[in-house]
Design a protein around this motif. Structure first.
Motif, PDB file in Angstrom:
ATOM      1  N   LEU A 276     -33.430 -44.875-101.246  1.00 57.68           N
ATOM      2  CA  LEU A 276     -32.257 -44.291-102.215  1.00 57.68           C
ATOM      3  C   LEU A 276     -31.334 -45.321-102.527  1.00 57.68           C
ATOM      4  N   PRO A 277     -30.575 -45.379-103.549  1.00 52.66           N
ATOM      5  CA  PRO A 277     -29.190 -46.108-103.816  1.00 52.66           C
ATOM      6  C   PRO A 277     -28.407 -45.912-102.514  1.00 52.66           C
ATOM      7  N   GLN A 278     -27.389 -47.071-102.420  1.00 52.24           N
ATOM      8  CA  GLN A 278     -26.311 -46.824-101.454  1.00 52.24           C
ATOM      9  C   GLN A 278     -25.627 -45.565-101.802  1.00 52.24           C
ATOM     10  N   GLY A 279     -25.207 -44.648-100.495  1.00 53.90           N
ATOM     11  CA  GLY A 279     -24.363 -43.736-101.025  1.00 53.90           C
ATOM     12  C   GLY A 279     -25.019 -42.440-101.286  1.00 53.90           C
ATOM     13  N   HIS A 280     -26.443 -42.403-101.498  1.00 52.27           N
ATOM     14  CA  HIS A 280     -27.205 -41.291-102.066  1.00 52.27           C
ATOM     15  C   HIS A 280     -27.719 -40.701-100.887  1.00 52.27           C
TER      16      HIS A 280
END
Length: 309
Positions: A276-280
């Motif tokens: 997942l994208p960073q922070g997700h």
């Protein structure tokens, strides 16, 4: 028989609409829509509906909940219990509430449905939020067995060690194998955090005292897991490729998990985080399988990360 008498008798027969799903909405229809997909198979949305949905609506969302066909309060003796049927019902529920696009909150098994729907209907999905969703159930079953063996050996529990040995001789793709794995997990408290916060304890106390939870909170539909296993072999699914496919369709995916959820090995959460994208991805301490109760404030904060469009 006289035709007028026959028509009169037919009018006296109660009409049962087996196609009606139990649904409920909270909040302003003009706000971003969230569709909650409950776990199971065989469970219902009562715990989320009572504990979280009204408060989430106060955060500025239009929250829709429903029980899947044939499960909980959506009685239907003709339910197929298939992913295709579930997807069609999801679309019908959104249409019922005149929602063209929604965030899908998939709790546990509901996460599988959310990903499948997003891959097929990306234009209807604002994002997918995987809440304690399974990522590789066959690996998880082996993880459950290994943990239980350690517990039983430490307790010198010869009876359960024997049952565990019999379990390991079963076909791992069978529904009976999956059911016994979940039974041992439940018996050993793998769903719950051993150290809940005082706020979570208060929420659980209020939940179990609620009349709707007393009626439906522990109500399970046995036909549901059998049907989804027969139709879709859901216990054999690995979700990583499906997640990649959903991301390729430009649908954001989020993951919310509890550090104390012992159904899944930590390596699965690490693999998901890397996808997942960073922070997700969020994984919280003092949090088990029911993230939205165990760490409700953090859960609400995570909802603020969802795209507004």
């Amino acid at each position: 028989m006289n035709i007028r008498l026959l028509l009169l008798l037919l009018c006296l027969v109660p009409k049962v609409d087996a196609q009606t799903l139990y649904t409920k909405a909270f909040g302003n229809p003009q706000h971003p829509a969230l569709l909650f997909l409950h776990g199971g198979p065989g469970y219902n949305c009562a715990s989320f509906e009572i504990s979280t949905a009204p408060l989430l609506a106060e955060q500025g969302y239009y929250v829709i909940v429903y029980d899947r066909r044939g499960e909980g309060r959506s009685t239907d003796p003709n339910a197929e219990f298939s992913l295709a049927e579930a997807a069609a019902d999801m679309q019908s529920v959104l249409e019922q509430y005149k929602v063209t696009k929604a965030h899908l909150l998939g709790h546990s098994f509901g996460g599988i449905l959310a990903l499948k729907f997003a891959r097929t209907h990306p234009e209807m999905v604002s994002s997918v939020v995987l809440i304690s969703a399974p990522l590789d159930l066959q690996e998880s079953f082996q993880h459950i067995i290994a943990q239980c063996k350690t517990i039983y050996e430490a307790k010198e529990d010869l009876v359960n060690l024997k049952y565990l040995g019999l379990l390991q001789e079963m076909a791992p793709h069978s529904m009976l194998f999956a059911s016994y794995c979940f039974m041992h997990a439940l018996r050993n408290g793998f769903y719950a955090t051993p150290n809940p916060t005082p706020q979570a304890q208060q929420r659980y106390t209020a939940l179990v005292d609620h009349p709707d939870y007393k009626r439906w909170g522990n109500a399970m539909t046995e036909q549901a897991p059998l049907g989804f296993h027969r139709n879709d072999a859901y216990t054999q699914m690995k979700m990583y490729d499906l997640i990649r496919q959903v991301l390729q369709k430009k649908v954001p995916v989020f993951g919310l998990y509890g550090e104390d959820d012992r159904l899944y090995p930590k390596t699965q959460r690490q693999t998901l985080e890397a996808l997942l994208p960073q922070g997700h991805f969020k994984s919280w301490e003092r949090c088990g399988h029911t993230v939205f109760i165990d760490q409700q404030a953090l859960f609400f904060d995570a909802m603020n990360l969802l795209p507004k469009g």
